[in-house]
Motif scaffolding. Structure first.
Motif, PDB file in Angstrom:
ATOM      1  N   HIS A 191      44.844  34.530  49.389  1.00  9.42           N
ATOM      2  CA  HIS A 191      43.811  35.554  49.531  1.00  9.42           C
ATOM      3  C   HIS A 191      43.519  36.264  48.217  1.00  9.42           C
ATOM      4  CE1 HIS A 191      47.717  37.449  50.588  1.00  9.42           C
ATOM      5  NE2 HIS A 191      47.266  38.487  49.915  1.00  9.42           N
ATOM      6  N   GLU A 226      43.731  41.980  43.297  1.00 13.24           N
ATOM      7  CA  GLU A 226      44.895  41.147  43.638  1.00 13.24           C
ATOM      8  C   GLU A 226      44.446  39.724  43.918  1.00 13.24           C
ATOM      9  OE1 GLU A 226      46.906  42.332  47.284  1.00 13.24           O
ATOM     10  OE2 GLU A 226      47.857  40.377  47.434  1.00 13.24           O
ATOM     11  N   ASP A 284      42.494  43.097  51.406  1.00 16.22           N
ATOM     12  CA  ASP A 284      42.816  41.675  51.258  1.00 16.22           C
ATOM     13  C   ASP A 284      41.910  40.860  52.165  1.00 16.22           C
ATOM     14  OD1 ASP A 284      45.685  41.636  49.850  1.00 16.22           O
ATOM     15  OD2 ASP A 284      45.595  43.339  51.233  1.00 16.22           O
ATOM     16  N   ALA A 321      46.516  36.233  45.602  1.00 20.32           N
ATOM     17  CA  ALA A 321      47.795  35.868  46.204  1.00 20.32           C
ATOM     18  C   ALA A 321      47.776  34.430  46.699  1.00 20.32           C
ATOM     19  CB  ALA A 321      48.109  36.800  47.370  1.00 20.32           C
ATOM     20  N   GLU A 333      47.000  38.020  56.067  1.00 22.40           N
ATOM     21  CA  GLU A 333      47.088  37.771  54.625  1.00 22.40           C
ATOM     22  C   GLU A 333      48.276  36.869  54.318  1.00 22.40           C
ATOM     23  OE1 GLU A 333      48.187  40.518  51.608  1.00 22.40           O
ATOM     24  OE2 GLU A 333      49.467  41.698  52.908  1.00 22.40           O
ATOM     25  N   GLU A 364      53.623  35.915  50.837  1.00 18.54           N
ATOM     26  CA  GLU A 364      52.764  35.750  49.660  1.00 18.54           C
ATOM     27  C   GLU A 364      53.513  35.928  48.339  1.00 18.54           C
ATOM     28  OE1 GLU A 364      49.987  39.051  49.188  1.00 18.54           O
ATOM     29  OE2 GLU A 364      51.465  40.462  49.919  1.00 18.54           O
TER      30      GLU A 364
HETATM   31 ZN    ZN Z   1      48.337  40.304  49.393  1.00 16.80          ZN
END
Ligand code: ZN
Ligand code: ZN
Length: 418
Positions: free
Chosen positions: A353, A324, A388, A326, A348, A258
């Motif tokens: 995500h 977050e 996540d 990503a 993830e 990521e």
């Molecule tokens: Zn992440």
């Protein structure tokens, strides 16, 4: 090597040792004289021992391994008094925080049974998690702010293997999960350190491109998803290797595919549907769909595990906001494996995500030097949780928006085009 081993078993043993060595050399980049704290499920004892050996070979002053056991966790749910679910071993987490303050590195081996607590009372699971998160937060803060070098790697365990390969006998399932772990962790070739150097360089080029663009927001579009994620002021994209505050360059997640940054806690709008189930603390939450207004989830649904999801969102004010966002190409090796791992470390890295909860200070320009108030002023979210969940797929398009609303194509059909 034991001569009585089958060639396949001998091959597995070599890769297991490579995983341990790569985790110590690349994941942690452990320094001579550094202490190391390792946590592992009891079924991962073999890998934990190899990590310990490579850590001492690298000059560790002391390696302390803390093992966890699913049967003992279940014994609590079966036999402990109800009021006991608000208790957590604060003394242990204080000790961990103390170790990190004194310079210890941290290695976690993940191999949890994704369904361990799925039959347990959701309220008890959530109370126990809440108590644990609270007690753990000083130690976790030192980890997530990269005060120290740390890494998470995975070990195949029977219960986890059964979830990923339900149609195989246990031995075969375990072997297949190990192969998937070795391959995703880039240790199945003869030069894993070189592999990781090249992989880190590729991720660094991607973060540099996104940092140059300084997008104001990202727009995600796919079936069931039309979501605008405003990015925090002074956000910075990160991915691959990170420099911890102690000056050591580490790889916090093995595997990792990521690139990620911080959304603005008040500038997320629209609706989004998860593209994979979310395994959270032993419960499986499937077909999540939520709607955001001004950064907050105002509507949340799931086909299974909806009660767990709602409890998670009630953890605190920041639990229903993002910390977050990503981007992961749909062609990432983990995505191509076609497997659902029921484990965030892997899943993830198979799809773009978003994460509910706590933001990373390192995803800000000079974030390491900012106070909580300064981070909050730029839009950073705060919460006891960081979860996540996967929204990316082969039919997802992502645009970058500048402050005037002008669009740049970032991903088409799940792949980077920027
Ligand atoms: Zn992440
Ligand atoms: Zn995350």
């Amino acid at each position: 090597m034991n001569l009585s081993m089958s060639p396949a078993a001998a091959g597995q043993a070599v890769k297991l040792d490579r995983l341990a060595e790569t985790a110590v050399r690349v994941g942690l980049n452990l320094r001579k004289g550094q202490e190391l704290v390792v946590t592992a499920p009891i079924e991962a004892l073999d890998l934990a021992r190899r990590v310990t050996e490579h850590a001492y070979r690298a000059g560790a002053s002391l390696v302390t391994v803390l093992l966890s056991d699913d049967e003992q966790t279940l014994a609590r749910y079966r036999h402990a008094p109800d009021e006991a679910f608000d208790v957590a071993p604060g003394w242990l987490y204080e000790g961990m925080a103390q170790a990190y303050k004194q310079g210890a590195a941290r290695l976690a081996i993940a191999g949890d049974d994704p369904r361990l607590l799925s039959a347990q009372d959701a309220d008890r699971v959530s109370r126990a998690n809440r108590a644990r998160s609270k007690a753990y937060s000083p130690a976790l803060e030192l980890i997530s702010s990269f005060a120290i070098n740390w890494t998470i790697i995975a070990a195949a365990t029977p219960a986890w293997a059964r979830c990923v390969f339900p149609n195989d006998p246990e031995d075969r399932a375990l072997e297949k999960l190990w192969d998937a772990i070795f391959s995703a962790s880039r240790v199945d070739g003869s030069d894993p350190v070189g592999e990781w150097t090249r992989h880190n360089a590729a991720l660094a080029r991607r973060t540099a491109t996104l940092n140059d663009r300084r997008f104001h927001a990202l727009h995600f579009k796919a079936q069931g998803t039309d979501l605008t994620v405003g990015l925090a002021d002074d956000h910075e994209w990160a991915g691959g290797a990170s420099t911890a505050k102690n000056g050591i360059v580490c790889n916090a997640n093995m595997p990792t595919e990521e690139v990620f940054t911080t959304p603005h806690r008040e500038r997320v709008n629209g609706y989004v549907r998860a593209s994979k189930p979310l395994s959270y603390m032993g419960a499986l939450i499937e077909d999540i769909s939520v709607r955001f207004e001004a950064g907050r989830i105002v509507e949340a649904n799931a086909r299974a595990g909806a009660d767990v999801l709602r409890k998670v969102l009630e953890t605190d004010e920041g639990a229903s906001r993002l910390g977050e966002v990503a981007l992961v190409p749909h062609a990432s090796p983990i995505s191509k494996s076609g497997l659902l791992f029921f484990n965030t470390l892997f899943d993830e890295n198979a799809a773009s995500h978003i994460a509910l909860g706590q933001a990373y200070s390192k995803c800000f320009v000079n974030g390491d030097r900012m106070s909580e108030t300064e981070l909050a002023a730029r839009g950073a979210n705060r919460s006891l949780i960081h979860i996540d969940w996967m929204i990316g797929s082969g039919d997802m398009d992502v645009d970058g928006l500048d402050s005037s609303g002008a669009r740049t194509a970032v991903m088409r059909q799940g792949e980077f085009v920027i």
